[in-house]
Enzyme design. Structure first.
Site, PDB file in Angstrom:
ATOM      1  N   LYS A  38       0.868   4.033  -2.857  1.00 44.17           N
ATOM      2  CA  LYS A  38       0.573   5.475  -2.619  1.00 44.17           C
ATOM      3  C   LYS A  38       1.675   6.553  -2.781  1.00 44.17           C
ATOM      4  CE  LYS A  38      -3.602   4.987  -1.442  1.00 44.17           C
ATOM      5  NZ  LYS A  38      -4.878   5.514  -2.446  1.00 44.17           N
ATOM      6  N   TYR A  81       0.807  -1.266  -0.057  1.00 40.55           N
ATOM      7  CA  TYR A  81       0.050   0.070  -0.088  1.00 40.55           C
ATOM      8  C   TYR A  81       0.956   1.358  -0.002  1.00 40.55           C
ATOM      9  CZ  TYR A  81      -3.854   2.996   1.456  1.00 40.55           C
ATOM     10  OH  TYR A  81      -4.860   4.063   1.651  1.00 40.55           O
TER      11      TYR A  81
END
Length: 306
Positions: free
Chosen positions: A172, A168
């Site tokens: 991001k 993640y």
């Protein structure tokens, strides 16, 4: 008159949480909407057209205009279809807001490669899916005063290095680089691109154990409402935000923050090829004091990622 009167926006991840809050806020300000949500679980499995349809019905019932799409945003055909829907339904496209995302959290030594691929796919290809056809359309308009907007969603997990979210965090942080590239590459076509790093209580943060959340505080449901993210996104989507592009904006509770862009904070140099001992001495003397002040442990008191 609303601040988004006459503007047309695509919003992904629109069926729940932050995406739904943004959809309602945009509609209240007069925007006409194309709302996408696969309706999957927090880990990206399954699918349900209901969430996108429900928020579109809600917007229409309140006098707004919205059409729904339940496709997988990581499929590039879905992004093309959303742009086509905007042009067919409303004759134009002004704003793309990429909210859709999933979580599959594991420490790096336990992370299955399929979980790495799934998270990277939804976040990075999911952004590419909408941005490519939107950018092609804006380029065709040849309107440097078009007030076109790309609003991407990054996370404090990337900016602060959340230890249990390597996939993640990587995705991001990739979105931050993508946003900077878009700001530089599309400015001549009247496009601005910015990233939002939100802090809010959502279905995704509910899956993170309490002891793993960055700075989680109990009893803050009102402060951590996704509705508190919508105002800054609404401002960025309007025509008055031309001055801001290529930046990352933090939004959590009742605070909005401007994140610094990466910058050189210290430099050492040599008159020729480095002598290993000289390099080691200069690194320790010059870099270590600065690096110690940026140790990741200082981030553990911050707000939870979304």
């Amino acid at each position: 008159m609303g601040s988004l009167d006459g503007r047309v926006a695509i919003i992904t991840g629109a069926g729940r949480g932050i995406g739904a809050s943004i959809s309602r806020a945009f509609a209240q300000q007069g925007a006409r909407l194309v709302l996408n949500d696969l309706g999957a679980g927090p880990d990206g499995t399954g699918g349900d057209a209901g969430p996108a349809q429900d928020i579109a019905k809600e917007v229409n019932a309140l006098g707004g205009e919205a059409v729904a799409d339940g496709g997988d945003i990581a499929e590039t055909a879905t992004g093309r279809r959303l742009v086509e829907l905007a042009l067919e339904a409303y004759g134009r496209l002004d704003v793309v807001v990429n909210v859709a995302g999933i979580l599959r959290d594991k420490m790096i030594f336990n992370l299955p490669e399929e979980d790495w691929d799934a998270v990277i796919r939804v976040h990075l290809r999911g952004h590419f899916s909408t941005i490519k056809p939107a950018a092609a359309y804006w380029r065709e308009q040849r309107n440097p005063d078009g007030h076109y907007r790309i609003i991407n969603f990054t996370s404090d997990s990337a900016l602060q290095g959340s230890p249990g979210q390597p996939n993640y965090a990587a995705a991001k942080m990739g979105i931050i680089g993508l946003t900077a590239s878009l700001a530089n590459g599309l400015a001549r076509y009247g496009v601005t691109a910015n990233a939002i790093a939100p802090g809010a209580a959502t279905r995704l943060t509910a899956t993170v154990p309490d002891d793993k959340k960055l700075g989680a505080e109990p009893g803050r449901a009102d402060v951590m409402s996704p509705d508190n993210i919508a105002p800054i996104v609404t401002y960025l989507a309007g025509t008055e935000s031309d001055w801001l592009s290529g930046r990352t904006i933090g939004a959590a509770g009742y605070e909005v923050r401007l994140w610094n862009s990466p910058e050189v904070i210290e430099t050492i140099s040599s008159d020729g090829p480095w002598d290993p001992q000289d390099l080691a001495a200069k690194l320790t003397a010059s870099f270590r004091p600065k690096a110690d002040g940026l140790h990741p442990s200082i981030f553990m008191a911050q707000l939870p990622p979304t």
